[in-house]
Design an enzyme around this catalytic site. Structure first.
Site, PDB file in Angstrom:
ATOM      1  N   HIS A   1       4.823  -7.399  -0.364  1.00  0.00           N
ATOM      2  CA  HIS A   1       4.542  -8.685  -0.981  1.00  0.00           C
ATOM      3  C   HIS A   1       5.260  -8.825  -2.322  1.00  0.00           C
ATOM      4  O   HIS A   1       5.691  -7.833  -2.918  1.00  0.00           O
ATOM      5  CB  HIS A   1       3.034  -8.826  -1.186  1.00  0.00           C
ATOM      6  CG  HIS A   1       2.241  -8.731   0.083  1.00  0.00           C
ATOM      7  ND1 HIS A   1       1.673  -9.815   0.691  1.00  0.00           N
ATOM      8  CD2 HIS A   1       1.936  -7.664   0.877  1.00  0.00           C
ATOM      9  CE1 HIS A   1       1.039  -9.439   1.798  1.00  0.00           C
ATOM     10  NE2 HIS A   1       1.188  -8.120   1.934  1.00  0.00           N
TER      11      HIS A   1
ATOM     12  N   SER B   1       7.752   4.009   5.147  1.00  0.00           N
ATOM     13  CA  SER B   1       8.977   4.318   4.423  1.00  0.00           C
ATOM     14  C   SER B   1       8.718   4.287   2.926  1.00  0.00           C
ATOM     15  O   SER B   1       7.677   4.741   2.472  1.00  0.00           O
ATOM     16  CB  SER B   1      10.100   3.370   4.820  1.00  0.00           C
ATOM     17  OG  SER B   1      11.345   3.881   4.374  1.00  0.00           O
TER      18      SER B   1
ATOM     19  N   ASP C   1       0.870  -1.174   0.000  1.00  0.00           N
ATOM     20  CA  ASP C   1       0.000   0.000   0.000  1.00  0.00           C
ATOM     21  C   ASP C   1       0.909   1.226   0.000  1.00  0.00           C
ATOM     22  O   ASP C   1       1.886   1.280   0.768  1.00  0.00           O
ATOM     23  CB  ASP C   1      -0.868   0.025   1.256  1.00  0.00           C
ATOM     24  CG  ASP C   1      -1.970  -1.026   1.246  1.00  0.00           C
ATOM     25  OD1 ASP C   1      -1.942  -1.923   0.380  1.00  0.00           O
ATOM     26  OD2 ASP C   1      -2.858  -0.958   2.119  1.00  0.00           O
TER      27      ASP C   1
END
Length: 300
Positions: free
Chosen positions: A154, A255, A98
């Site tokens: 992921h 980050s 995300d």
């Protein structure tokens, strides 16, 4: 309020933000927050999370758990199963996380950009001439995770992970204000370089970049947490096979991840600067003969 006063006020706010998040003992504060966030004491946890909510848009409605042992436990939360299904098209590379989309576009020989007009080089970022050659004239995209976002990342495609390199560095904030003020910021911060190869043979590289309060990167496939305390060899050979959407690890706060791909990949239509994207959504697609143009306008 006149336009001049408004602009002056916004400039002062940005200057204050930069001073508060960068002109401080960054490494010491990052170590302290890392220690503090792991305290499993209900009062400390509740007060910390209340403060966090005051300064962010924290939304825990997708979290797998409804209660957390510590602030760290909340930072690294899992989502309920099935909430980030990866795009099924085998030609599509999906977002690993995300994020808010930052600078993206063509790598000009070996040069890319952290924002418009602020170049840096692949060699400075990766530290490996052979890997630089694999991405020369390729594509890059910058994905910024804010503090309130889901912090796990992921696999962007079915691939094999050949090697991980960890590069020690600073912990500058990576928000847009800092990116405008600190040259080659991504090349100065601590980061990991994940060298991948798609099942079709193309090189794909992820560069998770640490930042203030988040100088720890957890990687499942080498069973290691990489941070300022990491000692010994900084290169990890591995032969891990992962499927698109499989969890690779997490940041311990917000980050950035930089994704590098070959030149025969183009950006999908949803890739727009400052847009939000979720893990599993289309990011790039390998161009095939007869494909319509999918490429978004690159930022440089």
């Amino acid at each position: 309020m006149t336009m001049r006063k408004l602009i002056s006020g916004l400039t002062q706010q940005k200057d204050l933000n930069f001073l508060l998040t960068n002109r401080i003992p960054r490494a010491t504060l990052t170590w302290f927050i890392g220690w503090f966030s792991k305290i499993e004491q209900p009062l400390i946890r509740d007060l910390s999370m209340a403060c966090w909510r005051l300064f962010s848009d924290l939304d825990l409605s997708e979290a797998r758990k409804t209660s957390f042992n510590s602030l760290h436990d909340c930072f690294t939360r899992e989502l309920r199963p099935g909430l980030r299904p990866p795009d099924a098209d085998p030609a599509t590379v999906v977002s690993p996380c995300d994020a808010i989309i930052g600078a993206f576009g063509n790598i000009v020989d070996t040069q890319l950009f952290q924002i418009k007009g602020a170049p840096y080089s692949l060699l400075d970022l990766l530290g490996d001439p052979a890997l630089v050659d694999a991405h020369r004239n390729g594509r890059f995209i910058t994905l910024r995770l804010t503090s309130s976002m889901y912090h796990r990342f992921h696999a962007p495609h079915d691939c094999r992970i050949d090697r991980v390199s960890f590069i020690h560095g600073d912990v500058w904030n990576v928000n847009p204000i800092a990116l405008k003020r600190v040259e080659r910021l991504f090349c100065k911060n601590e980061r990991a370089v994940l060298q991948m190869r798609l099942t079709t043979g193309e090189a794909l590289t992820l560069v998770p970049v640490a930042a203030i309060l988040v100088a720890s990167i957890r990687l499942h496939f080498i069973d290691a947490t990489l941070n300022a305390q990491t000692r010994g060899p900084m290169g990890f050979s591995c032969d891990a096979s992962v499927r698109k959407g499989e969890e690779l690890g997490w940041f311990e706060h917000g980050s950035t991840i930089i994704v590098l791909a070959p030149e025969d990949f183009e950006f999908c239509g949803n890739v727009v600067e400052s847009a939000r994207i979720k893990a599993g959504q289309p990011l790039m697609r390998k161009v095939r003969a007869g494909d319509p143009c999918l490429r978004a306008e690159p930022q440089a």
